[in-house]
Design an enzyme around this catalytic site. Structure first.
Site, short mmCIF file in Angstrom:
data_model
loop_
_atom_site.label_atom_id
_atom_site.label_comp_id
_atom_site.label_asym_id
_atom_site.label_seq_id
_atom_site.Cartn_x
_atom_site.Cartn_y
_atom_site.Cartn_z
N LYS A 32 -40.59 -76.26 60.06
CA LYS A 32 -39.64 -77.29 60.51
C LYS A 32 -40.21 -78.25 61.55
CE LYS A 32 -36.27 -76.20 57.94
NZ LYS A 32 -36.27 -77.01 56.73
N TYR A 39 -44.05 -66.14 50.93
CA TYR A 39 -43.76 -65.60 52.26
C TYR A 39 -43.68 -64.09 52.10
CZ TYR A 39 -42.53 -70.28 53.94
OH TYR A 39 -42.56 -71.61 54.31
N PRO A 92 -43.49 -71.39 63.33
CA PRO A 92 -43.83 -72.13 62.10
C PRO A 92 -43.19 -71.62 60.81
CG PRO A 92 -45.66 -70.76 62.79
CD PRO A 92 -44.64 -70.67 63.87
N HIS A 109 -42.49 -79.11 45.37
CA HIS A 109 -42.18 -77.72 45.09
C HIS A 109 -40.66 -77.54 45.01
CE1 HIS A 109 -46.14 -75.60 46.45
NE2 HIS A 109 -46.36 -76.63 45.65
N TYR A 117 -34.02 -74.37 54.11
CA TYR A 117 -35.43 -74.70 53.87
C TYR A 117 -35.61 -76.17 53.48
CZ TYR A 117 -40.28 -73.61 52.71
OH TYR A 117 -41.65 -73.57 52.70
C1 PHB Z 1 -48.65 -74.43 56.11
O1 PHB Z 1 -49.01 -74.77 54.97
O2 PHB Z 1 -49.39 -74.59 57.07
C2 PHB Z 1 -47.31 -73.84 56.28
C3 PHB Z 1 -46.42 -73.83 55.22
C4 PHB Z 1 -45.17 -73.25 55.37
C5 PHB Z 1 -44.82 -72.71 56.58
C6 PHB Z 1 -45.69 -72.75 57.65
C7 PHB Z 1 -46.94 -73.32 57.51
O3 PHB Z 1 -43.60 -72.13 56.70
#
Ligand code: PHB
Ligand code: APR
Length: 394
Positions: A297, A201, A293, A72, A385
């Site tokens: 990270k 997000y 989460p 990505h 990120y």
């Molecule tokens: C996930 O796919 O579980 C996931 C992806 C991005 C995040 C947190 C969890 O920031």
């Protein structure tokens, strides 16, 4: 039994360390409290930084990740009902992240360990660590009604947040920093095509939501929920309905729903232990730190801890130098604090905090507005990120 490095915990940290040491000709035994199926049953994040991909390649377990993982180059931030793309690749000189679940990383590491015939003791009870203040540490455990002892040169505490290694350190020799957030994440895994080809997000007055994925046919979604919620209160239908309310109209319309494969609530925590070395015992991964989460990270930090630890141990055995071992804690903590700060900040920016009132909400929206309209602002998110290089600031 005698080995060079006794590793406690067969999560991604312990397994990766085992693999890197094996490549360098250093012996290790892993002792794990649970069964392999239990370890594989835990669903966690699934976004790998370039540094993590490189370490997995070095460990010889990158083939399936490259074949099945999804690269990505950006993700969307959604607020005030509109989505805005953060073009990570453009903002960071071409860096991308790999969407590949932690379960799959763990499976690849387990398979490699088994193929190499390396020793792992699963379902070990009453694991205990001893004498790591001396040159002759030991790990003991019970299995099949017998007590076993592993004599070793070093102990690697890769036993996660609830492990025994950190807990064995006397209170006066360790400092813990902790922040617990007033909400959790309700996660749902489903065999449905992801709502969008990249992650979304979403910030909303109803709470945060995340649209993530494991593959082109498997989705992972999250909702911010009060800590008092129980997973049983959330039917699949209630989850999908709430997710649609937190997404933008176009995404809500495209969302394909289906039965959940897994649904669970996880609390959010920022936590760091200092130091990460106690004589001949080291902490790595979740044993030493937890991030909320948001930004994914956790696994990436675990991978870099382990890479630093493997390098330090290789230096000890091959170059007969203790410099790496001595520098381990400080080197890791520098990187850990950077990721902790980003995870805390991204969490604070994206979640709904009713206790901050309407003005708090307005501040968040204004900050998001600034971030997406300023190239410097967007780059700040993108840079964090995609993650720091392994040798940052050294
Ligand atoms: C996930 O796919 O579980 C996931 C992806 C991005 C995040 C947190 C969890 O920031
Ligand atoms: N004895 C032996 N093993 C133990 C003990 C014990 N007393 N306590 C815990 N363990 C095992 C757990 O059963 C688990 O399999 O240690 C392992 C730790 O694995 P993880 O919790 O996955 O931690 P780690 O390997 O550091 O992985 C970090 O996990 O939480 C995510 O975001 C985090 O992705 C990151 C990753």
């Amino acid at each position: 039994m005698r080995t060079q490095v006794a590793i406690v915990g067969a999560g991604p940290s312990g397994l990766l360390l085992g693999q890197l040491l094996h490549k360098a000709g250093i012996d290790a035994v892993i002792v794990e409290r649970q069964s392999p199926d239990y370890v594989l049953g835990r669903i966690r994040a699934g976004v790998l930084e370039q540094v993590t991909m490189d370490v997995l390649d070095e460990a010889g377990v990158g083939t399936r990740m490259h074949a099945e993982g999804l690269l990505h180059g950006g993700f969307d931030l959604l607020f005030k009902g509109q989505r805005h793309r953060i073009d990570m690749a453009k903002l960071t000189g071409g860096k991308q992240v790999m969407v590949y679940g932690q379960t799959e990383v763990t499976r690849d590491l387990m398979d490699a360990r088994q193929a190499a015939g390396l020793p792992t003791v699963y379902e070990a009870a009453h694991v205990a660590v001893h004498d790591y203040g001396t040159d002759h540490p030991r790990v003991t455990y019970e299995k099949d009604g017998q007590t076993h002892t592993i004599e070793c040169d070093f102990i690697a505490g890769c036993d996660g947040f609830h492990g025994v290694c950190r807990a064995s350190v006397p209170k006066g020799a360790i400092k813990e920093f902790e922040k617990v957030y007033p909400f959790g994440w309700l996660g749902l895994l489903a065999d449905t095509p992801p709502v969008h080809h990249e992650l979304i997000y979403a910030h909303s007055t109803r709470g945060f939501a995340l649209a993530s994925q494991r593959s082109l046919t498997r989705s992972r979604y999250y909702l911010q929920v009060p800590l008092t919620d129980q997973v049983e209160q959330w039917s699949d239908q209630a989850f999908w309905d709430e997710l649609k309310r937190r997404l933008d109209p176009q995404a809500a319309e495209h969302l394909v729903t289906g039965p959940s494969l897994e649904k669970s609530i996880a609390p959010l925590r920022s936590f760091v232990t200092e130091p990460l070395r106690f004589g001949r015992m080291f902490l790595a991964g979740d044993a030493g730190h937890i991030v909320p989460p948001t930004g994914a990270k956790g696994l990436n930090l675990a991978a870099t801890d382990v890479k630093y630890l493997a390098n330090a141990l290789i230096e000890f055995y091959l170059d007969k130098s203790e410099a790496g071992v001595d520098a381990y804690s400080e080197k890791c903590l520098k990187r850990i604090w950077r990721a902790e700060r980003f995870s805390w900040w991204f969490t604070s920016l994206m979640h709904h905090f009713p206790e901050n009132g309407e003005i708090g909400q307005k501040f968040q929206e204004a900050e998001l507005d600034y971030l997406i309209h300023s190239e410097n602002g967007a780059r700040t998110i993108a840079e964090n990120y995609v993650g720091l290089p392994l040798d940052f600031g050294q």
